[in-house]
Write a protein that holds these residues in place. Structure first.
Motif, PDB file in Angstrom:
ATOM      1  N   ASP A 192       0.834  -1.212   0.000  1.00  0.00           N
ATOM      2  CA  ASP A 192       0.000   0.000   0.000  1.00  0.00           C
ATOM      3  C   ASP A 192       0.866   1.258   0.000  1.00  0.00           C
ATOM      4  N   ARG A 193       1.895   1.246   0.842  1.00  0.00           N
ATOM      5  CA  ARG A 193       2.762   2.432   0.885  1.00  0.00           C
ATOM      6  C   ARG A 193       3.564   2.558  -0.395  1.00  0.00           C
ATOM      7  N   SER A 210       8.480   7.064  -9.210  1.00  0.00           N
ATOM      8  CA  SER A 210       7.663   7.840 -10.133  1.00  0.00           C
ATOM      9  C   SER A 210       8.253   9.239 -10.202  1.00  0.00           C
ATOM     10  N   PRO A 211       8.597   9.700 -11.392  1.00  0.00           N
ATOM     11  CA  PRO A 211       9.179  11.040 -11.509  1.00  0.00           C
ATOM     12  C   PRO A 211       8.274  12.088 -10.884  1.00  0.00           C
ATOM     13  N   GLU A 212       6.966  11.830 -10.922  1.00  0.00           N
ATOM     14  CA  GLU A 212       5.993  12.782 -10.409  1.00  0.00           C
ATOM     15  C   GLU A 212       6.036  12.878  -8.881  1.00  0.00           C
ATOM     16  N   VAL A 213       6.133  11.719  -8.225  1.00  0.00           N
ATOM     17  CA  VAL A 213       5.975  11.677  -6.770  1.00  0.00           C
ATOM     18  C   VAL A 213       7.313  11.615  -6.040  1.00  0.00           C
ATOM     19  N   GLY A 214       8.182  10.706  -6.462  1.00  0.00           N
ATOM     20  CA  GLY A 214       9.430  10.450  -5.758  1.00  0.00           C
ATOM     21  C   GLY A 214       9.682   8.956  -5.793  1.00  0.00           C
ATOM     22  N   HIS A 215      10.416   8.436  -4.809  1.00  0.00           N
ATOM     23  CA  HIS A 215      10.557   6.980  -4.794  1.00  0.00           C
ATOM     24  C   HIS A 215      10.453   6.446  -3.386  1.00  0.00           C
ATOM     25  N   ILE A 216      10.293   5.138  -3.302  1.00  0.00           N
ATOM     26  CA  ILE A 216      10.063   4.520  -2.009  1.00  0.00           C
ATOM     27  C   ILE A 216      10.831   3.222  -1.924  1.00  0.00           C
ATOM     28  N   TYR A 217      11.254   2.942  -0.696  1.00  0.00           N
ATOM     29  CA  TYR A 217      12.006   1.729  -0.411  1.00  0.00           C
ATOM     30  C   TYR A 217      11.373   1.135   0.834  1.00  0.00           C
ATOM     31  N   GLU A 218      10.842  -0.086   0.720  1.00  0.00           N
ATOM     32  CA  GLU A 218      10.180  -0.726   1.856  1.00  0.00           C
ATOM     33  C   GLU A 218      10.838  -2.061   2.168  1.00  0.00           C
ATOM     34  N   GLU A 219      10.910  -2.411   3.430  1.00  0.00           N
ATOM     35  CA  GLU A 219      11.454  -3.709   3.809  1.00  0.00           C
ATOM     36  C   GLU A 219      10.400  -4.518   4.550  1.00  0.00           C
ATOM     37  N   GLN A 245      -2.415  -6.144  -4.334  1.00  0.00           N
ATOM     38  CA  GLN A 245      -3.354  -5.586  -3.348  1.00  0.00           C
ATOM     39  C   GLN A 245      -4.677  -6.357  -3.337  1.00  0.00           C
ATOM     40  N   SER A 271       2.801   1.697  -3.228  1.00  0.00           N
ATOM     41  CA  SER A 271       1.951   2.114  -4.344  1.00  0.00           C
ATOM     42  C   SER A 271       1.928   3.634  -4.482  1.00  0.00           C
ATOM     43  N   LEU A 272       2.218   4.349  -3.370  1.00  0.00           N
ATOM     44  CA  LEU A 272       2.262   5.807  -3.410  1.00  0.00           C
ATOM     45  C   LEU A 272       3.174   6.312  -4.501  1.00  0.00           C
TER      46      LEU A 272
END
Lengths: 371, 371
Positions: free
Chosen positions: B270-271, B300-309, B329, B273-274
């Motif tokens: 879920d996170r 995503s160039p629009e939002v940023g990036h995310i790293y989850e563990e 999901q 997916s942001l």
């Protein structure tokens, strides 16, 4: 900028300011939430230039600073964050906002905080203090009667008719009118004055307040109203224009007073509406009474017809009258007393509902002429 | 026709049959509910010619007979009726349905019951008995994986793959596939057979069933399926066409099995997916693992990036893979076990989710090729 905070408080603040973010912001920076870490608080701000909301929460600040992030993304993020402390900091050449929790890290694009239109400081103006409960009651009982037609902006607003003795809140869409009177806890005004504030915005703000006696500080300037609680500042633009003379349409007297149970009337009107819907039903229900019975009739070639009886206490001669049932329904939904007076003067004169035992409120409906 | 009944049972019946009324009926009579008072029951019927529902409730009949009333109006009426007995009777030259309760009376227009297409009697066919709980589980775990694209009708359906030993329910939109196996309480079939029933309709019907062991009788003919409970008969049209050979796409084996908490994985996805939303995010999240950690990345160039563990138990060599996060999901929302296996074979081969301790279900996702 670097600080850490709890998810709960962050979410509360983000939810609050998000109400001021326009869903179709034409200026990109207005799609953002401004955030500024001060010594031990975080200040969030959003505005669509009509409405501005500023919300402050306690945080642990390591380094002060500010940034702007996309409101929609930040809101979605806050909802999905796990419980526990979250750390935010700015990093990189094209500054990004890093969000850290557990072993995870989110990197959000940012916008330039210098470009964000911060809310003006408002010091001078008329001052009022209401309870937050009063403000919520005002929006609940009055806002729904305003119009949504933006071509006559003043009818989309709630009139605050302020004198040193009382505040009256009035809304009308010209077919019905709601009026609630109240006393401010404190009132410092130069002279009697009338301001019009957007009904939809007031309802939005009310959702951020508590139901209780907590105070709401109000400052009114020539063009803006500032609402302040412990944690929140809200700035609303005052709608320009002259509100119609609402006192003139409220009947001073009545010829016939009916006393009726709110629930019984509401249920009957709901059922009668079944035969008032449809292309040819025109939403009209017809009311007539004898001594102890109010009969409601509706008729639609499409559906059929209906005859409802409600027990009432009638004082005065029967006056048959026809209403758009929606206007009756709207009021019966918000009135919380057991009984209501329906005061009538003539078949073509406005009818007035007054909750029994609650002098502060009235709701007027213009009748429909039927052949 | 004249009968009286309780509001509660009437409402239950009207709610049930209303699901079969088309919201845009091209033939006027299909916008109606057929009602027939028999000796001591009332039978309600509605159909849009794809789906037909018949519901029977006990009533006190004074005179048998039948009529057809507008479904939307009748539904609204039933919801608004007061508690207590309600009397219905037909009166007048152009017959109207009179509805009486307390001192009130509603008169509804009617349509000619002779014109109503009643449901066919279905006697011959294959027979199955399931529990209503099984049927609900099938729709919950499988229906969501069907397509909504009507241009390939079989993919909008759920395949019932029936043999004397078991029933398999399968749905796929070609990007993912859900499969649940079950045993019928009773099964009388001529030979193994496959029928396709519309997923959306099955979900609608499931809402009318109970969660428990109460039985659901199923009769399947060449073109229709009949579902029967104590009070209800439902007739569905079978979707024509040959369902693709779903067995061929399910990997027989896997190279790497990860065991992971459903909740932890769902929260992380879920996170993540942001940063997978937006014009350029393409809904892609990238998964990779070492021995005890599954990392999820999105960008995503629009939002940023995310790293989850996420903590996982990995058995086999790490296989990096990318999925459309929505497909993950969807399955993580319906799986009710604590843990799930994620079985992988290769970066470009389908991944399979299997609830730990629940052999009857699997969910397959086709990976996305990333550069």
């Amino acid at each position: 900028m670097e600080f850490s905070c709890s998810r709960g408080e962050l979410l509360e603040a983000v939810n609050a300011v998000s109400r001021a973010v326009s869903s179709r912001a034409t200026i990109p920076i207005l799609s953002g939430i401004y955030m500024e870490a001060l010594d031990d608080v975080l200040r969030l701000v959003a505005t669509d230039m009509e409405l501005g909301i500023e919300y402050t929460i306690p945080v642990k600040t390591v380094q002060t600073g500010s940034t702007v992030v996309n409101a929609r993304i930040f809101n979605e993020m806050a909802r999905r964050l796990p419980e526990g402390p979250i750390t935010f900091y700015i990093s990189g050449e094209t500054p990004a906002l890093k969000v850290r929790y557990h072993g995870s890290e989110l990197t959000l694009n940012t916008m330039n905080p210098q470009e964000f239109p911060l809310l003006p400081a408002i010091l001078d103006g008329d001052h009022l203090i209401l309870t937050q409960g009063q403000f919520k009651e005002m929006t609940r009982l009055v806002c729904f009667a305003a119009s949504t037609d933006e071509s006559r902006p003043w009818f989309t607003g709630v009139l605050w008719d302020i004198s040193p003795e009382e505040v009256r809140w009035v809304a009308t869409d010209t077919h019905r009118l709601a009026l609630l009177s109240g006393q401010a806890t404190e009132s410092v005004i130069q002279q009697n004055r009338q301001v019009i504030l957007h009904a939809k915005t007031l309802s939005d703000v009310a959702r951020l307040l508590s139901d209780d006696e907590a105070s709401l500080q109000i400052t009114i300037t020539r063009s803006q109203a500032l609402l302040e609680t412990d944690r929140m500042r809200v700035i609303l633009r005052i709608i320009e224009g002259q509100y119609p003379k609402y006192q003139q349409v409220i009947p001073r007297d009545y010829k016939t007073r009916m006393t009726v149970s709110v629930k019984a009337l509401a249920d009957s009107v709901d059922r009668a509406s079944l035969a008032a819907i449809g292309k040819e039903g025109s939403n009209i229900i017809k009311l007539s009474s004898d001594k102890n019975t109010l009969t409601i009739r509706a008729n639609s070639p499409e559906v059929g017809h209906i005859y409802e009886e409600v027990f009432v206490d009638v004082n005065g001669d029967p006056i048959p009258i026809a209403f758009n049932y929606r206007y009756l329904q709207d009021a019966l939904k918000v009135i919380t007393t057991d009984d209501v007076y329906m005061d009538l003067t003539a078949t073509l004169a406005p009818g007035v509902l007054r909750p029994v035992g609650e002098e502060r409120y009235l709701y007027l409906i213009v009748p429909v002429r039927t052949v």
